[in-house]
Motif scaffolding. Structure first.
Motif, PDB file in Angstrom:
ATOM      1  N   PHE A  58       0.745  -1.269   0.219  1.00 47.69           N
ATOM      2  CA  PHE A  58       0.169   0.026  -0.001  1.00 47.69           C
ATOM      3  C   PHE A  58       0.802   1.211   0.166  1.00 47.69           C
ATOM      4  N   GLU A  59       1.856   1.471   0.925  1.00 43.45           N
ATOM      5  CA  GLU A  59       2.624   2.439   1.054  1.00 43.45           C
ATOM      6  C   GLU A  59       3.546   2.654  -0.196  1.00 43.45           C
ATOM      7  N   ILE A 101      10.454  -3.367   0.761  1.00 45.79           N
ATOM      8  CA  ILE A 101       9.569  -1.967   0.278  1.00 45.79           C
ATOM      9  C   ILE A 101       8.558  -1.920   1.076  1.00 45.79           C
ATOM     10  N   GLY A 102       8.163  -2.364   2.023  1.00 41.43           N
ATOM     11  CA  GLY A 102       7.055  -1.978   2.970  1.00 41.43           C
ATOM     12  C   GLY A 102       7.410  -1.132   4.208  1.00 41.43           C
ATOM     13  N   ASP A 103       8.859  -0.889   4.318  1.00 39.03           N
ATOM     14  CA  ASP A 103       9.383  -0.300   5.446  1.00 39.03           C
ATOM     15  C   ASP A 103       9.107   1.275   4.883  1.00 39.03           C
ATOM     16  N   ALA A 124      11.238   3.753   6.115  1.00 34.51           N
ATOM     17  CA  ALA A 124      12.482   4.267   5.804  1.00 34.51           C
ATOM     18  C   ALA A 124      13.137   3.797   4.406  1.00 34.51           C
ATOM     19  N   THR A 125      12.890   2.577   4.250  1.00 32.32           N
ATOM     20  CA  THR A 125      13.187   2.196   2.770  1.00 32.32           C
ATOM     21  C   THR A 125      12.692   2.836   1.848  1.00 32.32           C
ATOM     22  N   LEU A 126      11.455   3.193   1.728  1.00 32.73           N
ATOM     23  CA  LEU A 126      10.647   3.961   0.791  1.00 32.73           C
ATOM     24  C   LEU A 126      11.349   5.336   0.617  1.00 32.73           C
ATOM     25  N   ALA A 127      11.617   6.023   2.026  1.00 38.30           N
ATOM     26  CA  ALA A 127      12.126   7.215   1.917  1.00 38.30           C
ATOM     27  C   ALA A 127      13.603   7.342   1.131  1.00 38.30           C
ATOM     28  N   ARG A 128      14.294   6.084   1.396  1.00 40.74           N
ATOM     29  CA  ARG A 128      15.598   6.226   0.843  1.00 40.74           C
ATOM     30  C   ARG A 128      15.498   6.021  -0.730  1.00 40.74           C
ATOM     31  N   LEU A 129      14.530   5.283  -1.279  1.00 44.62           N
ATOM     32  CA  LEU A 129      14.441   5.109  -2.620  1.00 44.62           C
ATOM     33  C   LEU A 129      13.984   6.194  -3.396  1.00 44.62           C
ATOM     34  N   ALA A 130      12.892   6.736  -2.690  1.00 47.66           N
ATOM     35  CA  ALA A 130      12.354   8.012  -3.107  1.00 47.66           C
ATOM     36  C   ALA A 130      13.370   9.176  -3.350  1.00 47.66           C
TER      37      ALA A 130
END
Length: 213
Positions: A103-104, A136-138, A140-146
């Motif tokens: 979802f995120e 990719i549900g985390d 912090a991980t999504l923020a780094r990828l963004a």
């Protein structure tokens, strides 16, 4: 009729934990780039789909989840799929992949779309999941990828994404990927790069004829 008069809008329904979606998206972008090289304007819109709606974002080893769901023969099937995908330049490391809710991740894709960075963001999420073994549900991980892609996570409302997911369900989509190319009938499942290219080319030509009139 000049190519500059031609354009096509493509929608792809996908989930970033779906191996067939990764392969389909990769083929679609390669086909789109071939058309762009011919001065055809191609825009790609991603419609969200959750393979496991409501799934926990805690993260579990993907192979374990697949074996529990589909049986012990899953490992052989994933190895075979990974070998086929490698012929197209994609690396699937199922042994490192983490099963999670998406979802995120879809909210991040929605933010990227507002910033005209859908294609690189989606590709990075696929690669993070299937190649890098990132969770990719985390958040912090999504923020780094963004940050890698240069996407500002602008907080697309959860309610808006729920509404988008519901609209896709009302279209009758039960599996991904699905390709909606111009006014052509939907294409579902594994489609070759050439099939996608010809479909987009035909749709662009129809649009060009419409513009000329």
């Amino acid at each position: 009729m000049r190519n500059s008069a031609q354009s096509v809008h493509v929608k792809i329904v996908l989930d970033v934990i779906c191996a067939h979606s990764y392969l389909g998206h990769s083929r679609l972008i390669r086909a789109a780039d071939r058309l762009r090289a011919q001065d055809v304007a191609v825009t790609v819109e991603v419609l969200p789909f959750e393979l496991a709606p409501g799934a926990s974002a805690e993260g579990r080893p993907l192979l374990t989840v697949l074996e529990q769901t589909f049986g012990p023969e899953t490992a052989a099937g994933t190895a075979s799929f990974a070998a086929r995908a490698a012929l197209e330049g994609l690396r699937f490391e199922y042994g490192k992949a983490i099963a999670t809710g998406t979802f995120e991740a879809h909210r991040l894709i929605a933010s990227a779309a507002l910033q005209h960075k859908t294609e690189p963001m989606v590709e990075r999420l696929f690669r993070a999941h299937f190649t890098d073994g990132l969770h990719i549900g985390d958040p912090a991980t999504l923020a780094r990828l963004a940050a890698e892609i240069g996407v500002v996570m602008d907080g697309v409302p959860a309610g808006e994404l729920h509404a988008r997911l519901e609209r896709v369900r009302r279209l009758g989509v039960t599996g991904v990927p699905v390709f909606l190319i111009g006014r052509l009938p939907p294409l579902t499942g594994s489609q070759s790069e050439n099939t996608l290219f010809e479909a987009m080319k035909g749709a662009a030509q129809m649009n060009g004829e419409h513009h000329v009139r």
